[in-house]
Design an enzyme around this catalytic site. Structure first.
Site, PDB file in Angstrom:
ATOM      1  N   LYS A  22     -43.023  12.998  42.915  1.00  0.00           N
ATOM      2  CA  LYS A  22     -42.099  14.387  42.125  1.00  0.00           C
ATOM      3  C   LYS A  22     -43.116  15.319  41.343  1.00  0.00           C
ATOM      4  CE  LYS A  22     -38.798  15.836  38.849  1.00  0.00           C
ATOM      5  NZ  LYS A  22     -40.048  16.795  37.201  1.00  0.00           N
ATOM      6  N   ASN A  23     -44.227  15.046  40.601  1.00  0.00           N
ATOM      7  CA  ASN A  23     -44.813  15.902  39.968  1.00  0.00           C
ATOM      8  C   ASN A  23     -46.357  16.046  40.496  1.00  0.00           C
ATOM      9  OD1 ASN A  23     -43.182  15.363  37.893  1.00  0.00           O
ATOM     10  ND2 ASN A  23     -44.593  13.203  37.366  1.00  0.00           N
ATOM     11  N   ARG A  92     -39.390  23.146  35.060  1.00  0.00           N
ATOM     12  CA  ARG A  92     -39.925  23.460  34.148  1.00  0.00           C
ATOM     13  C   ARG A  92     -41.248  23.623  34.693  1.00  0.00           C
ATOM     14  NH1 ARG A  92     -42.094  23.345  29.431  1.00  0.00           N
ATOM     15  NH2 ARG A  92     -44.387  22.447  28.994  1.00  0.00           N
ATOM     16  N   ASP A 116     -36.383  19.465  30.862  1.00  0.00           N
ATOM     17  CA  ASP A 116     -35.593  17.985  30.722  1.00  0.00           C
ATOM     18  C   ASP A 116     -36.249  18.509  28.712  1.00  0.00           C
ATOM     19  OD1 ASP A 116     -34.648  16.666  31.942  1.00  0.00           O
ATOM     20  OD2 ASP A 116     -36.405  15.175  32.378  1.00  0.00           O
ATOM     21  N   ASP A 312     -42.413   8.416  31.851  1.00  0.00           N
ATOM     22  CA  ASP A 312     -41.726   8.342  32.720  1.00  0.00           C
ATOM     23  C   ASP A 312     -40.842   6.910  32.958  1.00  0.00           C
ATOM     24  OD1 ASP A 312     -41.659  11.406  33.066  1.00  0.00           O
ATOM     25  OD2 ASP A 312     -42.613  11.496  34.918  1.00  0.00           O
ATOM     26  N   MET A 334     -45.266  10.058  23.649  1.00  0.00           N
ATOM     27  CA  MET A 334     -45.167  10.774  24.056  1.00  0.00           C
ATOM     28  C   MET A 334     -44.630  12.598  23.668  1.00  0.00           C
ATOM     29  SD  MET A 334     -48.105  10.880  25.526  1.00  0.00           S
ATOM     30  CE  MET A 334     -48.527  11.290  26.990  1.00  0.00           C
TER      31      MET A 334
END
Length: 425
Positions: A22-23, A92, A116, A312, A334
């Site tokens: 996804k990232n 985002r 998020d 994550d 984080m």
């Protein structure tokens, strides 16, 4: 609004095929505006964030052709460089269009991005990098970028921001001269984006380190590229299988070094697996114990920038710890709001002490009970889904569409592996 209804206690196992990261795919989609030639991506996850990015690209004139898990994009004839406010608010990574649009088209108007709510997610490093390359930026109700030809620069980031590294790296591919980014992010998805850009004709070196060198080129061309498997998804399904007593086989689980980073922490939670090439085999693990730190100290599991354990995976790791014998301290460095979801786990019977917004102590194992839950963000939602799968009785997870942003067809894929889960829209 959607919700999942889960009846727990069923082993999750079988063969699981991970989708693309996804990232990685989201900045790859943004990179298509760097060229007027087609860019084809394979192994694209059909998640909600990808669909919003494709809608965003179509809204500015990019031609999008989706065929299964492959997508072809062509930005030959853009009609605008101003993004729609409502679409920016839904994802985002809309900010990732600032760099490539400004580099090739001289400007961009980006409205505040969504995403998020897991803590403050600053954009200062994006602005610093773009200004270093020569862009003028105004920030009122929108972020307006304007520039002539960008000029290379040596930059020192004040944080190893993943999205800022990706944004500035894309912009610097078309800048005049050689740019250097010190304290760059080096996560696997940043490396994957850099490899795609090099396939498109960019000249980027230093991938996998925190010093990137980008030699600007006159133009980029089209390319075909396969997105690497999503190691966060792989880790999430491993956790689901382990806590429910299943066995899992994952063909093409991804890069062995990436899996080694994940295994370093999962092994503290008693999770074992074997690897045959790129195939991962997770056996049934009925009795697991936390492995103490040196000197029999309580193990501390903390996240950080790569190659530290990824943030994550913190949420699903906490669920793992609730089903593992022993005590562990989790330290989320984080994001200051990521740990708030543990209230839901405590309501299900988990033995958790929340020390502060960043630290929790988990004492396991405990038998979880089904409950009424609400998904606050993608990763916490997946963690609660895993908890529901190993809990006694029925659980209902509201706001389930949030999980769709990061996991493709989650209810269908979990059901295929043995979970008792239905979705109600």
């Amino acid at each position: 609004m959607a919700k999942f209804i889960i009846n727990g206690g069923r082993p999750i196992g079988g063969t699981f095929h991970p989708r693309g990261n996804k990232n990685a795919v989201l900045p790859m989609l943004a990179s298509c505006v760097l060229t007027d030639q087609p860019v084809m991506l394979r192994n694209v996850p059909l998640i909600q964030d990808v669909r919003v990015m494709l809608e965003l690209l179509e809204s500015i004139g990019v031609e999008v052709a989706l065929d299964g898990h492959s997508v072809t994009l062509c930005a030959k004839s853009l009609k605008t460089t101003e993004l729609a406010p409502d679409l920016c608010a839904r994802v985002r990574t809309s900010i990732l269009l600032a760099g490539p649009l400004t580099a090739r088209h001289g400007g961009a108007t980006i409205y505040p991005p969504g995403g998020d709510v897991i803590g403050r997610r600053r954009l200062d490093t994006h602005f610093y990098g773009m200004r270093s390359l020569g862009a003028e930026i105004s920030t009122d109700q929108a972020y307006r970028f304007k520039a002539g030809p960008l000029n290379a620069w040596k930059m020192v980031f004040d944080e190893a921001s993943v999205t800022a590294t990706e944004n500035i790296m894309m912009a610097a591919t078309l800048a005049q001269g050689t740019s250097t980014i010190y304290n760059a992010a080096c996560e696997p998805h940043v490396q994957d984006l850099a490899r795609l850009l090099n396939e498109m004709g960019a000249d980027i070196s230093g991938m996998g380190t925190n010093n990137l060198t980008i030699r600007g080129v006159e133009n980029l061309h089209g390319a075909e590229y396969t997105v690497q498997p999503d190691y966060i998804e792989v880790g999430s399904y491993i956790a689901a299988s382990v806590v429910t007593g299943g066995q899992l086989t994952i063909p093409d689980a991804g890069d062995p070094l990436t899996l080694q980073v994940m295994q370093r922490t999962f092994s503290k939670l008693g999770v074992e697996w074997s690897r045959n090439g790129r195939t991962l085999v997770v056996p049934q693990q009925a009795e697991r114990r936390l492995r103490p730190d040196e000197g029999s100290a309580t193990p501390k599991i903390e996240d950080g920038i790569w190659p530290a354990f990824p943030s994550d995976l913190m949420s699903v790791s906490i669920v793992l710890a609730t089903q593992t014998r022993g005590t562990a301290l989790f330290f989320e460095k984080m994001f200051e709001s990521r740990m708030y979801f543990v209230d839901h786990l405590m309501g299900m019977g988990a033995n958790i002490i929340q020390c502060d917004p960043h630290r929790v102590v988990v004492i396991g194992p405990t038998q979880l009970r089904g409950g009424m839950l609400t998904s606050p963000d993608i990763r916490a939602g997946m963690a609660m889904l895993i908890a529901a799968c190993c809990a006694e009785g029925e659980s209902v997870i509201k706001n389930a569409q949030v999980i769709d942003r990061g996991y493709e067809a989650i209810e269908d894929r979990l059901a295929a592996l043995g979970a008792d889960i239905v979705r109600i829209d």
